[in-house]
Design an enzyme around this catalytic site. Structure first.
Site, PDB file in Angstrom:
ATOM      1  N   HIS A   1      -1.360   1.557  -4.303  1.00 58.30           N
ATOM      2  CA  HIS A   1      -1.721   2.974  -4.197  1.00 58.30           C
ATOM      3  C   HIS A   1      -0.788   3.886  -4.987  1.00 58.30           C
ATOM      4  O   HIS A   1      -0.735   5.091  -4.725  1.00 58.30           O
ATOM      5  CB  HIS A   1      -1.751   3.406  -2.714  1.00 58.30           C
ATOM      6  CG  HIS A   1      -2.791   2.697  -1.925  1.00 58.30           C
ATOM      7  ND1 HIS A   1      -2.746   2.593  -0.554  1.00 58.30           N
ATOM      8  CD2 HIS A   1      -3.901   2.027  -2.316  1.00 58.30           C
ATOM      9  CE1 HIS A   1      -3.796   1.890  -0.138  1.00 58.30           C
ATOM     10  NE2 HIS A   1      -4.504   1.533  -1.176  1.00 58.30           N
TER      11      HIS A   1
ATOM     12  N   GLN B   1       0.846  -1.197   0.000  1.00 54.73           N
ATOM     13  CA  GLN B   1       0.000   0.000   0.000  1.00 54.73           C
ATOM     14  C   GLN B   1       0.878   1.243   0.000  1.00 54.73           C
ATOM     15  O   GLN B   1       0.387   2.348  -0.163  1.00 54.73           O
ATOM     16  CB  GLN B   1      -0.900   0.022   1.239  1.00 54.73           C
ATOM     17  CG  GLN B   1      -1.826  -1.166   1.366  1.00 54.73           C
ATOM     18  CD  GLN B   1      -2.530  -1.159   2.708  1.00 54.73           C
ATOM     19  OE1 GLN B   1      -3.522  -0.473   2.901  1.00 54.73           O
ATOM     20  NE2 GLN B   1      -1.992  -1.907   3.652  1.00 54.73           N
TER      21      GLN B   1
ATOM     22  N   VAL C   1       3.687   4.066  -0.928  1.00 58.90           N
ATOM     23  CA  VAL C   1       4.018   4.798  -2.163  1.00 58.90           C
ATOM     24  C   VAL C   1       5.467   5.294  -2.107  1.00 58.90           C
ATOM     25  O   VAL C   1       5.882   6.082  -2.942  1.00 58.90           O
ATOM     26  CB  VAL C   1       3.042   5.986  -2.359  1.00 58.90           C
ATOM     27  CG1 VAL C   1       1.615   5.500  -2.487  1.00 58.90           C
ATOM     28  CG2 VAL C   1       3.140   7.000  -1.212  1.00 58.90           C
TER      29      VAL C   1
HETATM   30  C1  BV8 Z   1     -11.791   3.071  -3.581  1.00 62.47           C
HETATM   31  C2  BV8 Z   1      -2.758   7.935  -0.865  1.00 62.47           C
HETATM   32  C3  BV8 Z   1     -13.494   2.643  -5.142  1.00 62.47           C
HETATM   33  C4  BV8 Z   1      -1.383   7.774  -1.286  1.00 62.47           C
HETATM   34  C5  BV8 Z   1      -4.093   6.387   0.366  1.00 62.47           C
HETATM   35  C6  BV8 Z   1     -16.350   3.236   4.363  1.00 62.47           C
HETATM   36  C7  BV8 Z   1     -16.100   1.903   4.610  1.00 62.47           C
HETATM   37  C8  BV8 Z   1     -15.187   1.187   3.841  1.00 62.47           C
HETATM   38  C9  BV8 Z   1     -14.498   1.819   2.801  1.00 62.47           C
HETATM   39  C10 BV8 Z   1     -14.746   3.150   2.579  1.00 62.47           C
HETATM   40  C11 BV8 Z   1     -15.659   3.855   3.346  1.00 62.47           C
HETATM   41  N1  BV8 Z   1     -15.684   5.128   2.895  1.00 62.47           N
HETATM   42  C12 BV8 Z   1     -14.801   5.255   1.854  1.00 62.47           C
HETATM   43  C13 BV8 Z   1     -14.251   4.041   1.653  1.00 62.47           C
HETATM   44  C14 BV8 Z   1     -13.268   3.712   0.629  1.00 62.47           C
HETATM   45  C15 BV8 Z   1     -11.893   4.221   1.046  1.00 62.47           C
HETATM   46  C16 BV8 Z   1     -11.505   3.681   2.400  1.00 62.47           C
HETATM   47  O1  BV8 Z   1     -11.150   2.516   2.525  1.00 62.47           O
HETATM   48  N2  BV8 Z   1     -11.564   4.551   3.416  1.00 62.47           N
HETATM   49  C17 BV8 Z   1     -11.231   4.082   4.766  1.00 62.47           C
HETATM   50  C18 BV8 Z   1     -10.251   5.059   5.423  1.00 62.47           C
HETATM   51  C19 BV8 Z   1     -12.531   3.967   5.570  1.00 62.47           C
HETATM   52  N3  BV8 Z   1     -11.008   3.682   0.032  1.00 62.47           N
HETATM   53  C20 BV8 Z   1     -10.808   4.373  -1.100  1.00 62.47           C
HETATM   54  O2  BV8 Z   1     -11.256   5.468  -1.338  1.00 62.47           O
HETATM   55  C21 BV8 Z   1      -9.955   3.644  -2.145  1.00 62.47           C
HETATM   56  N4  BV8 Z   1     -10.620   3.689  -3.408  1.00 62.47           N
HETATM   57  O3  BV8 Z   1     -12.420   2.552  -2.698  1.00 62.47           O
HETATM   58  O4  BV8 Z   1     -12.204   3.134  -4.891  1.00 62.47           O
HETATM   59  C22 BV8 Z   1     -14.317   3.864  -5.266  1.00 62.47           C
HETATM   60  C23 BV8 Z   1     -14.190   4.607  -6.413  1.00 62.47           C
HETATM   61  C24 BV8 Z   1     -15.009   5.733  -6.564  1.00 62.47           C
HETATM   62  C25 BV8 Z   1     -15.894   6.106  -5.547  1.00 62.47           C
HETATM   63  C26 BV8 Z   1     -15.962   5.361  -4.363  1.00 62.47           C
HETATM   64  C27 BV8 Z   1     -15.169   4.231  -4.215  1.00 62.47           C
HETATM   65  C28 BV8 Z   1      -8.600   4.330  -2.272  1.00 62.47           C
HETATM   66  C29 BV8 Z   1      -7.757   3.972  -1.090  1.00 62.47           C
HETATM   67  C30 BV8 Z   1      -6.351   4.559  -1.274  1.00 62.47           C
HETATM   68  C31 BV8 Z   1      -6.278   5.839  -0.530  1.00 62.47           C
HETATM   69  N5  BV8 Z   1      -4.923   6.388  -0.614  1.00 62.47           N
HETATM   70  N6  BV8 Z   1      -2.990   7.116   0.316  1.00 62.47           N
HETATM   71  C32 BV8 Z   1      -0.523   8.432  -0.252  1.00 62.47           C
HETATM   72  O5  BV8 Z   1      -0.393   9.670  -0.303  1.00 62.47           O
HETATM   73  O6  BV8 Z   1      -0.004   7.685   0.577  1.00 62.47           O
HETATM   74  S1  BV8 Z   1      -4.442   5.446   1.732  1.00 62.47           S
HETATM   75  C33 BV8 Z   1      -3.275   5.546   2.954  1.00 62.47           C
HETATM   76  O7  BV8 Z   1      -3.683   4.555   3.925  1.00 62.47           O
HETATM   77  C34 BV8 Z   1      -1.881   5.120   2.530  1.00 62.47           C
HETATM   78  O8  BV8 Z   1      -1.735   4.873   1.164  1.00 62.47           O
HETATM   79  C35 BV8 Z   1      -1.647   3.832   3.305  1.00 62.47           C
HETATM   80  O9  BV8 Z   1      -0.957   2.944   2.539  1.00 62.47           O
HETATM   81  C36 BV8 Z   1      -3.036   3.372   3.526  1.00 62.47           C
HETATM   82  C37 BV8 Z   1      -3.228   2.325   4.581  1.00 62.47           C
HETATM   83  O10 BV8 Z   1      -2.641   2.749   5.781  1.00 62.47           O
HETATM   84  P1  BV8 Z   1      -1.570   1.752   6.479  1.00 62.47           P
HETATM   85  O11 BV8 Z   1      -0.528   1.429   5.459  1.00 62.47           O
HETATM   86  O12 BV8 Z   1      -2.275   0.633   7.104  1.00 62.47           O
HETATM   87  O13 BV8 Z   1      -0.903   2.703   7.551  1.00 62.47           O
HETATM   88  P2  BV8 Z   1      -1.481   3.091   9.004  1.00 62.47           P
HETATM   89  O14 BV8 Z   1      -0.699   4.272   9.469  1.00 62.47           O
HETATM   90  O15 BV8 Z   1      -2.970   3.158   8.946  1.00 62.47           O
HETATM   91  O16 BV8 Z   1      -1.102   1.827   9.919  1.00 62.47           O
HETATM   92  C38 BV8 Z   1       0.256   1.549  10.176  1.00 62.47           C
HETATM   93  C39 BV8 Z   1       0.278   0.198  10.876  1.00 62.47           C
HETATM   94  O17 BV8 Z   1       1.628  -0.199  11.087  1.00 62.47           O
HETATM   95  C40 BV8 Z   1      -0.378   0.223  12.258  1.00 62.47           C
HETATM   96  O18 BV8 Z   1      -1.162  -0.953  12.399  1.00 62.47           O
HETATM   97  C41 BV8 Z   1       0.828   0.185  13.223  1.00 62.47           C
HETATM   98  O19 BV8 Z   1       0.524  -0.507  14.415  1.00 62.47           O
HETATM   99  C42 BV8 Z   1       1.835  -0.575  12.416  1.00 62.47           C
HETATM  100  N7  BV8 Z   1       3.245  -0.281  12.730  1.00 62.47           N
HETATM  101  C43 BV8 Z   1       3.787   0.921  13.022  1.00 62.47           C
HETATM  102  N8  BV8 Z   1       5.123   0.789  13.185  1.00 62.47           N
HETATM  103  C44 BV8 Z   1       5.421  -0.526  12.972  1.00 62.47           C
HETATM  104  C45 BV8 Z   1       4.229  -1.214  12.680  1.00 62.47           C
HETATM  105  N9  BV8 Z   1       4.182  -2.537  12.439  1.00 62.47           N
HETATM  106  C46 BV8 Z   1       5.354  -3.206  12.466  1.00 62.47           C
HETATM  107  N10 BV8 Z   1       6.547  -2.611  12.736  1.00 62.47           N
HETATM  108  C47 BV8 Z   1       6.616  -1.289  12.997  1.00 62.47           C
HETATM  109  N11 BV8 Z   1       7.812  -0.728  13.269  1.00 62.47           N
END
Ligand code: BV8
Ligand code: ZN
Length: 248
Positions: free
Chosen positions: A125, A107, A109
């Protein structure tokens, strides 16, 4: 607070499960790059904690204020230029060499998997080092830190954007289909450093589980998918992955 150390028996069992499986699919999130100094999105110090995601990572936000969005992505580019792959990225690049059926789905970038030597990478992504022209579709790898503003397409003069998938935008259908297939067909699915909140990426782990894969999760804390896993290894990916692949 440091997570409890993983029982050696759990790590050993996970290591054996991984060693005997050739069809391995890996899904990574921002957590795998945390030890490289790249801020995550939702944890403490996370990018979305003090910023408005709808202003910065949506097509509407870009249409409203492209300068603000480019400032945000230039800030991340400048920061990423100082970051390099950590032992977790390197462990996955080593693992790929040992497996015939290896797929890495990310996921992220940040381009750190490629820098670490991984080859078969599916970037769900997109990639912040690439720009895309909404006018003519021209894509360009642009490894510069700062992209001077306004970045105009040399082909058609439109304002180019980061070639990443924003909220509300569809993922590349080909990449998504290949990722789903790799999740369905693998014997072992390793999910590392993702909070499992963003769809459709977050649907891949349950898909792998339903399709019969053994699931190993590596994270600092439990996620909505932890109860699906066969092995939940709690701790930093940079420490656990080298141990898991038997190089630590
Ligand atoms: C889409 C941009 C169809 C690039 C990103 C309601 C319910 C369900 C879904 C939705 C909803 N409302 C809207 C949606 C859809 C939406 C979505 O899922 N929203 C969520 C937030 C509810 N999704 C979309 O819009 C996607 N497209 O659905 O298209 C569509 C089309 C038209 C109309 C409607 C729908 C597009 C999704 C992509 C979004 N772009 N980023 C950028 O600039 O980066 S998402 C963003 O979050 C990043 O890209 C990232 O990759 C992604 C996921 O986050 P994580 O990688 O999990 O990172 P996070 O910080 O959250 O977690 C880190 C984890 O690591 C933690 O668990 C932590 O404990 C752990 N950690 C930390 N340190 C360590 C570690 N683990 C191990 N070792 C360590 N040292
Ligand atoms: Zn153009």
């Amino acid at each position: 607070m440091r997570p409890d150390p993983i029982a050696e028996s759990t790590l050993q069992a996970a290591r054996e499960a991984l060693a005997r499986e050739d069809r391995v699919t890996v899904l990574t999130g921002a957590g795998i790059s945390a030890e490289s100094g790249v801020p995550t999105f939702r944890g403490k110090g996370g990018i979305w904690r003090e910023r408005n995601v709808t202003e910065l990572a949506t097509p509407e936000g870009f249409a409203r204020d492209p300068k603000l969005v480019w400032e945000f992505y230039n800030w991340r580019r400048d920061l990423l230029q100082k970051c390099s792959p950590n032992p977790a990225h390197l462990a996955l690049a080593d693992l790929e060499k040992e497996k015939d059926g290896f797929v890495l789905i990310t996921q992220n970038v940040d381009g750190l998997h490629k820098q670490a030597g991984s080859r078969n990478i599916l970037e769900l992504h997109g990639n912040t080092w690439r720009t895309r022209c909404p006018g003519c579709g021209r894509r360009e790898d642009d490894p510069r830190g700062h992209v001077p503003y306004p970045p105009l397409c040399p082909q058609c003069g439109s304002m180019v954007r980061p070639d990443v998938v924003w909220f509300g935008e569809s993922l590349d259908p080909g990449i998504l289909e290949e990722s789903a297939r790799a999740s369905q067909e693998c014997g072992l699915f390793l999910v590392v450093g993702t909070s499992a909140q963003v769809y459709p990426a977050a649907a891949l782990t349950p898909l792998a589980k339903r399709s019969g894969a053994t699931v190993i999760e590596v994270n600092l804390e439990p996620t909505p998918h932890t109860e699906l896993t066969d092995f939940a290894l709690t701790g930093p990916a940079g420490e656990i992955l080298p141990l898991l692949i038997g190089k630590g």
